[in-house]
Design a protein around this motif. Structure first.
Motif, mmCIF file in Angstrom:
data_model
loop_
_atom_site.group_PDB
_atom_site.id
_atom_site.type_symbol
_atom_site.label_atom_id
_atom_site.label_comp_id
_atom_site.label_asym_id
_atom_site.label_seq_id
_atom_site.Cartn_x
_atom_site.Cartn_y
_atom_site.Cartn_z
ATOM 1 N N ALA A 90 30.773 37.059 49.805
ATOM 2 C CA ALA A 90 30.065 37.470 48.592
ATOM 3 C C ALA A 90 28.687 36.889 48.678
ATOM 4 N N TYR A 91 27.826 37.485 49.017
ATOM 5 C CA TYR A 91 26.477 37.102 48.972
ATOM 6 C C TYR A 91 25.593 37.339 47.873
ATOM 7 N N PRO A 92 24.869 36.395 47.230
ATOM 8 C CA PRO A 92 23.996 36.929 46.048
ATOM 9 C C PRO A 92 22.550 37.638 46.522
ATOM 10 N N ASN A 93 22.200 37.080 47.874
ATOM 11 C CA ASN A 93 21.023 37.618 48.402
ATOM 12 C C ASN A 93 21.061 37.450 49.846
ATOM 13 N N LEU A 94 19.980 38.083 50.542
ATOM 14 C CA LEU A 94 20.074 37.669 52.078
ATOM 15 C C LEU A 94 19.840 36.487 52.465
ATOM 16 N N GLU A 95 18.864 35.732 51.837
ATOM 17 C CA GLU A 95 18.615 34.371 52.318
ATOM 18 C C GLU A 95 19.934 33.563 52.255
ATOM 19 N N ALA A 108 25.485 34.895 34.330
ATOM 20 C CA ALA A 108 25.033 34.684 35.807
ATOM 21 C C ALA A 108 26.202 35.324 36.494
ATOM 22 N N SER A 109 27.264 35.733 36.107
ATOM 23 C CA SER A 109 28.224 36.418 37.068
ATOM 24 C C SER A 109 27.946 38.032 37.049
ATOM 25 N N GLY A 110 27.376 38.587 35.893
ATOM 26 C CA GLY A 110 27.613 39.904 36.020
ATOM 27 C C GLY A 110 28.690 40.769 35.853
ATOM 28 N N ARG A 111 29.744 39.999 35.834
ATOM 29 C CA ARG A 111 31.041 40.624 35.979
ATOM 30 C C ARG A 111 31.179 41.798 35.029
ATOM 31 N N GLY A 112 31.887 42.793 35.881
ATOM 32 C CA GLY A 112 32.111 44.034 35.048
ATOM 33 C C GLY A 112 30.811 45.050 34.960
ATOM 34 N N THR A 113 29.766 44.514 35.513
ATOM 35 C CA THR A 113 28.682 45.448 35.362
ATOM 36 C C THR A 113 28.148 45.564 36.875
ATOM 37 N N VAL A 114 27.228 46.586 36.924
ATOM 38 C CA VAL A 114 26.505 46.878 38.224
ATOM 39 C C VAL A 114 25.696 45.862 38.564
ATOM 40 N N ALA A 115 25.402 45.077 37.853
ATOM 41 C CA ALA A 115 24.409 43.889 37.845
ATOM 42 C C ALA A 115 24.995 42.789 38.978
ATOM 43 N N GLU A 116 26.575 42.813 39.036
ATOM 44 C CA GLU A 116 27.050 41.969 39.764
ATOM 45 C C GLU A 116 26.923 42.333 41.307
ATOM 46 N N GLY A 117 25.599 42.107 41.802
ATOM 47 C CA GLY A 117 25.451 42.639 43.146
ATOM 48 C C GLY A 117 25.863 42.027 44.324
ATOM 49 N N PRO A 118 25.342 41.984 45.437
ATOM 50 C CA PRO A 118 23.737 42.697 45.692
ATOM 51 C C PRO A 118 24.322 44.435 45.554
ATOM 52 N N ASN A 119 22.992 45.006 45.419
ATOM 53 C CA ASN A 119 23.246 46.547 45.267
ATOM 54 C C ASN A 119 22.209 47.045 46.372
ATOM 55 N N PHE A 120 22.689 48.020 47.194
ATOM 56 C CA PHE A 120 21.684 48.804 48.022
ATOM 57 C C PHE A 120 21.368 50.079 47.362
ATOM 58 N N VAL A 121 20.181 50.432 46.977
ATOM 59 C CA VAL A 121 19.942 51.454 46.274
ATOM 60 C C VAL A 121 18.771 52.326 46.951
ATOM 61 N N GLY A 122 18.559 53.756 47.221
ATOM 62 C CA GLY A 122 17.654 54.278 47.716
ATOM 63 C C GLY A 122 17.797 55.553 48.604
ATOM 64 N N THR A 123 16.797 55.956 49.312
ATOM 65 C CA THR A 123 17.222 57.104 50.063
ATOM 66 C C THR A 123 18.117 56.563 51.198
ATOM 67 N N TRP A 168 20.294 42.974 57.010
ATOM 68 C CA TRP A 168 21.397 41.981 56.732
ATOM 69 C C TRP A 168 22.359 41.863 57.880
ATOM 70 N N PHE A 169 22.206 43.029 58.583
ATOM 71 C CA PHE A 169 23.127 43.164 59.963
ATOM 72 C C PHE A 169 22.697 42.242 60.955
ATOM 73 N N ASN A 170 21.133 41.941 60.980
ATOM 74 C CA ASN A 170 20.793 40.959 62.163
ATOM 75 C C ASN A 170 20.515 39.772 61.497
ATOM 76 N N GLY A 171 21.805 38.968 61.447
ATOM 77 C CA GLY A 171 21.710 37.607 61.094
ATOM 78 C C GLY A 171 22.516 37.411 59.956
ATOM 79 N N ALA A 172 23.065 37.971 59.106
ATOM 80 C CA ALA A 172 23.759 37.622 57.905
ATOM 81 C C ALA A 172 25.273 38.339 57.821
ATOM 82 N N CYS A 173 25.602 38.935 58.740
ATOM 83 C CA CYS A 173 27.166 39.738 58.657
ATOM 84 C C CYS A 173 27.210 40.624 60.098
ATOM 85 N N ASP A 174 28.614 41.078 60.074
ATOM 86 C CA ASP A 174 28.766 41.733 61.122
ATOM 87 C C ASP A 174 29.239 43.267 60.651
ATOM 88 N N GLY A 175 29.038 43.608 59.349
ATOM 89 C CA GLY A 175 29.521 44.992 58.689
ATOM 90 C C GLY A 175 29.367 44.693 57.351
#
Length: 466
Positions: free
Chosen positions: A250-255, A366-381, A392-399
């Motif tokens: 559960a990562y709040p952000n890439l950093e 702070a938790s955003g529990r029960g909402t879409v704000a409980e991220g992270p969210n990848f949104v777009g095309t 994210w795959f280049n340094g923060a995860c395997d999938g």
């Protein structure tokens, strides 16, 4: 000329629930969500979509009680549909297995409220019946409501649960080692079914468990089920470093993700295991559209399905604290914070709010529990979403663990729009690499007692260092 496959590809796991909604409660209210969640066809439809998209696995989270801690009452939970239906995921997995041939299938079972022999036999059998496609998500459970359903007065203390879970794993792994790969003979003419010298008793006697064995279930084609885990506290990560083969993060952000990824991979190495043989996948919500505007419209619709009670009920469930009996702005004391069940979420709220002693309001916001704000969210095309995944795959995860905001549409959109873009970039497979879950995850097939040899080697290394 055949192209060589890329050296490293993403793992994709679908985050499933055997209930009336996805992990996002508002999903059941979404106008495009199907409502036949109590039928096998509902889950089989999703399974076929995931297999068409070459997903590694569909994994089911689980709780052993409905969220009824808020106000010590289940009525509002039932009225608002806050995860109030909770079916046994292992049975549903068999319905999904019948509709697929390659898709991995994972179910959650608790080390606090089940017995090791039961889990070893259940998952060993499921692994045989799916021809090597099973995974077990190991949890220690969360709250007093679960304890009450199993005749206990209260839930075990956090670190004690993990001490019990460590021994639980030793017993389960020991039972899975009962049969050697070539134990079966099946010689009808000479009445030789199996070689008794290759079937072993366990005879475990420890602090928490006694279990004789041998397990009456032979090994599957992938050896034994893949071990999943999602511990986020310090004790939970130590448990995962010792046992897990796929870790849900559960990562709040890439950093933060990059730091936690490096830390955990190092912890695996220090536990005497190969970090390349443990996959780390953060849970992420995805909203993809043919245009950025279309994706934002989809996100807005999903956000509109959340209700205030959702977050309150879910926070009380995972923290094992009744917020209804507490002033909204009153800070929790150090003693109260220490008693909270989910240490990882507690620590996240403290860090995000910047308060050593947060209040109910701080937990909600702070938790955003029960909402879409409980991220992270990848949104777009598709391109924008794939860009974020690649970063994210280049340094923060395997999938990634894909969280759906409505079903089956979220998974259908991802398979139709994002998977082809990942394949175009050679980040994800175009065909399955094998028949078992281990093969498709790129994990080695364990031999009997491999886990024990690794543990013995680590203990010897530590003794030598001292």
């Amino acid at each position: 000329m055949k192209n060589n496959p890329p050296s490293r590809q993403m793992s994709l796991i679908a985050f499933m629930q055997a209930q009336n909604c996805t992990n996002y409660v508002g999903s059941w209210r979404h106008p495009a969500s199907m409502s036949d969640f109590m039928t096998p066809e509902y889950y089989q439809r999703i399974a076929r979509t995931l297999e068409d998209g070459k997903f590694d696995m569909a994994f089911f989270d689980d709780r052993l009680a409905m969220p009824d801690i808020y106000g010590d009452d289940h009525r509002e939970t039932v009225a608002h549909g806050v995860r109030c239906v909770k079916m046994d995921p292992s049975t549903i997995l068999m319905a999904m297995a019948a509709a697929t041939t390659k898709l991995g299938l994972g179910a959650t079972y608790s080390t606090t409220y089940y017995e090791p022999f039961h889990v070893a036999r259940l998952f060993g059998t499921l692994d045989l019946m799916t021809k090597g496609r099973m995974a077990w998500n190991v949890v220690t459970s969360l709250n007093d409501s679960e304890a009450a359903n199993f005749g206990r007065d209260e839930h075990l203390e956090h670190d004690l649960r993990y001490d019990r879970a460590d021994e639980f794993m030793e017993v389960v792994q020991g039972h899975w080692d009962s049969w050697e790969d070539d134990a079966l003979i099946l010689d009808k003419a000479n009445d030789r079914f199996a070689d008794p010298d290759k079937v072993h008793r366990l005879d475990h006697s420890g602090k928490f468990f006694k279990s004789k064995g041998p397990l009456p279930v032979p090994r599957s084609r992938q050896g034994n089920p893949v071990i999943l885990q999602a511990g986020s506290s310090g004790r939970g990560m130590a448990f995962a470093a010792r046992w897990a083969e796929l870790v849900f993060a559960a990562y709040p952000n890439l950093e933060v993700g990059k730091k936690q990824y490096a830390y955990f991979k190092n912890a695996i190495a220090e536990a005497g295991r190969d970090p390349a043989q443990v996959k780390v996948a953060p849970a992420v919500k995805f909203v993809v559209g043919e245009s950025e505007a279309h994706a934002q419209d989809k996100l807005a619709l999903a956000m509109s399905t959340a209700r205030p009670f959702d977050g309150l009920a879910l926070l009380c469930e995972v923290l094992n604290v009744d917020f209804a009996a507490r002033p909204y702005e009153k800070p929790f004391s150090d003693e109260e914070l220490a008693s909270i069940s989910w240490h990882g979420l507690r620590d996240k709220v403290i860090a995000k709010s910047g308060k050593k002693n947060p209040s109910v309001r701080d937990f909600v916001e702070a938790s955003g529990r029960g909402t879409v704000a409980e991220g992270p969210n990848f949104v777009g095309t598709p391109t924008q979403v794939a860009d974020q995944m690649e970063e994210w795959f280049n340094g923060a995860c395997d999938g990634f663990v894909i969280q759906a905001l409505h079903t089956p549409g979220s998974y259908e959109d991802f398979v139709r729009l994002v998977v082809p873009e990942l394949q175009r970039r050679d980040l994800f497979r175009k065909e399955y690499g094998g028949d078992t879950l281990r093969e498709n995850l790129g994990l080695k097939r364990p031999q009997p007692r491999d886990w024990r040899r690794a543990q013995d080697a680590l203990l010897a290394q530590k003794a030598k260092a001292v």
